[in-house]
Enzyme design. Structure first.
Site, mmCIF file in Angstrom:
data_model
loop_
_atom_site.group_PDB
_atom_site.id
_atom_site.type_symbol
_atom_site.label_atom_id
_atom_site.label_comp_id
_atom_site.label_asym_id
_atom_site.label_seq_id
_atom_site.Cartn_x
_atom_site.Cartn_y
_atom_site.Cartn_z
ATOM 1 N N PRO A 297 0.793 -1.233 0.000
ATOM 2 C CA PRO A 297 0.000 0.000 0.000
ATOM 3 C C PRO A 297 0.823 1.280 0.000
ATOM 4 O O PRO A 297 0.266 2.365 -0.191
ATOM 5 C CB PRO A 297 -0.830 -0.121 1.283
ATOM 6 C CG PRO A 297 -0.063 -1.056 2.156
ATOM 7 C CD PRO A 297 0.612 -2.018 1.232
ATOM 8 N N TYR A 389 3.932 9.166 -8.225
ATOM 9 C CA TYR A 389 2.899 9.246 -7.188
ATOM 10 C C TYR A 389 1.584 9.758 -7.764
ATOM 11 O O TYR A 389 0.506 9.233 -7.428
ATOM 12 C CB TYR A 389 3.372 10.169 -6.064
ATOM 13 C CG TYR A 389 2.574 10.051 -4.788
ATOM 14 C CD1 TYR A 389 2.921 9.110 -3.813
ATOM 15 C CD2 TYR A 389 1.491 10.881 -4.542
ATOM 16 C CE1 TYR A 389 2.181 9.007 -2.634
ATOM 17 C CE2 TYR A 389 0.756 10.779 -3.361
ATOM 18 C CZ TYR A 389 1.100 9.835 -2.424
ATOM 19 O OH TYR A 389 0.379 9.729 -1.253
#
Length: 394
Positions: A297, A389
């Protein structure tokens, strides 16, 4: 509702990937049926990631489910990395030419997709049992299953396997066809959800000698916090008081003063793994999301990677039905895996940089410190982090 006997695309799995695929196909005039083994309440009770890439947000808006996301989603221009008692700010917007991420919980995404599919009349069959896939290498695949106590059959043109890591779809590909690549990490994430204001408006990823920590949020009054813990820990070992104490130890002093603690409303421990199955297609079966790959995660790529799979698969199916062009569908696995492996690399890299590994020793620790020092002093390194990201282009 009587289950249909035939459809264009049979979608196995009623999580966000399966629901989004069904909605996009419906908007393009392609029939589908979603088969889900759990109840709707169960699906909506699952606590999952809440950071959406710009590409995922754009897909949801294009599918007609961007209204509440636009009103309630929290746009984040950056995030902090805490290390050695200080913080490094990663300016996502500035480093990527204006791109951002949006904090909006997976549960909310699923709610929005359910509402849209209900309005559209797309069948979503919950609590389907004994689902099996048949004749996948022919031009007439079908599903067998039990629904409301009766044996059912669903004939279709194609099957989309969106049923997660433990689902039946990937298991339906012969072992001599499937290649699996996996790394299991020697720790887990202990996470809690609390009805408290977040520690700050943006996320904080922390590396500390006691282990990794993450300060996240779902909305201005719902916070999500994590700490790295041994794999053999149990949730029962962690009282709320112990969790807050451990989290406080792993954060810089400038942040601990703004930490608001409270009773947890959910607490769980998640193991971490990197996993990819190749190919992502077999005959007329096409895998998407966790059925084909898992990422740790760190970096919040799981839901976003499922969305990119749905992008490629929906485009390919639309090309078949609208243009009679099989090419994109034939190349689906190759196309999707090209992006999957880049996301796997990024998630592995962030995990390797931010966590404490019990088996790397002093050398590994020095390498990790050098990695952070390089990141802190290099705009190019920060740009690379930011580009990954916010999400690589489809």
């Amino acid at each position: 509702m009587k289950p249909p006997a035939r459809t264009g695309v049979a979608i196995v799995g009623g999580g966000p990937a399966g629901l989004l695929l069904a909605l996009i196909l419906h908007r393009a005039g392609i029939e589908s049926v979603v088969i889900e083994r759990r109840s709707r309440d169960y699906v909506l009770s699952r606590i999952r990631a809440g950071v959406l890439e710009q590409g995922t947000v754009d897909m949801l808006r294009a599918a007609g489910v961007g209204g509440r996301l636009g009103r309630e989603g929290l746009v984040h221009d950056g995030f902090d990395i805490a290390w050695r008692g200080e913080t490094l700010h990663i300016d996502l917007r500035g480093l990527t030419g204006g791109k951002t991420v949006t904090v909006y919980g997976q549960t909310e995404v699923t709610h929005d997709l359910y509402d849209a599919l209900d309005e559209a009349g797309v069948p979503v069959l919950h609590e389907a049992e004994d689902v099996a896939l048949h004749d996948l290498t022919t031009d007439a695949p079908f599903l067998s299953y039990r629904f409301e106590g009766e044996a059912r059959r669903l004939d279709c043109d194609y099957v989309a396997g969106c049923d997660g890591f433990h689902g039946i779809a990937r298991q339906s590909i012969p072992e001599d066809v499937l290649k699996v690549f996996e790394r299991v990490y020697p720790f887990g994430w202990l996470g809690i959800l609390s009805r408290t204001p977040p520690i700050q408006e943006e996320l904080v990823y922390a590396n500390h000698e006691r282990g990794f920590a993450l300060c996240s949020l779902r909305n201005p009054m719902l916070s999500r916090y994590y700490v790295q813990c041994p794999l053999d820990d149990r949730v029962e070992d962690w009282s709320d008081a112990r969790f807050w104490d451990e989290l406080t130890r792993r954060l810089p002093a400038r942040l601990t003063g703004t930490l608001v603690t409270g009773a947890s409303i959910e607490k769980s421990i998640a193991p971490l793994r990197s996993f990819v199955a190749e190919p992502m297609q077999y005959g007329r079966l096409f895998l998407a999301g966790d059925a084909a790959h898992i990422v740790p995660p760190t970096g919040a790529k799981g839901l976003n990677l499922a969305a990119s799979d749905v992008h490629y698969l929906s485009e390919a199916l639309i090309a078949v039905y609208r243009d009679k062009d099989d090419g994109p569908l034939d190349r689906y696995s190759e196309t999707a895996l090209h992006r999957v492996w880049k996301a796997e690399r990024f998630s592995w890299w962030m995990t390797s940089m931010l966590h404490r590994f019990p088996d790397t020793g002093p050398f590994g620790q020095r390498i990790q410190e050098a990695e952070f020092d390089y990141l802190a002093g290099s705009k190019a390194a920060q740009t690379s982090l930011a580009e990954n990201y916010v999400g690589l282009p489809y």
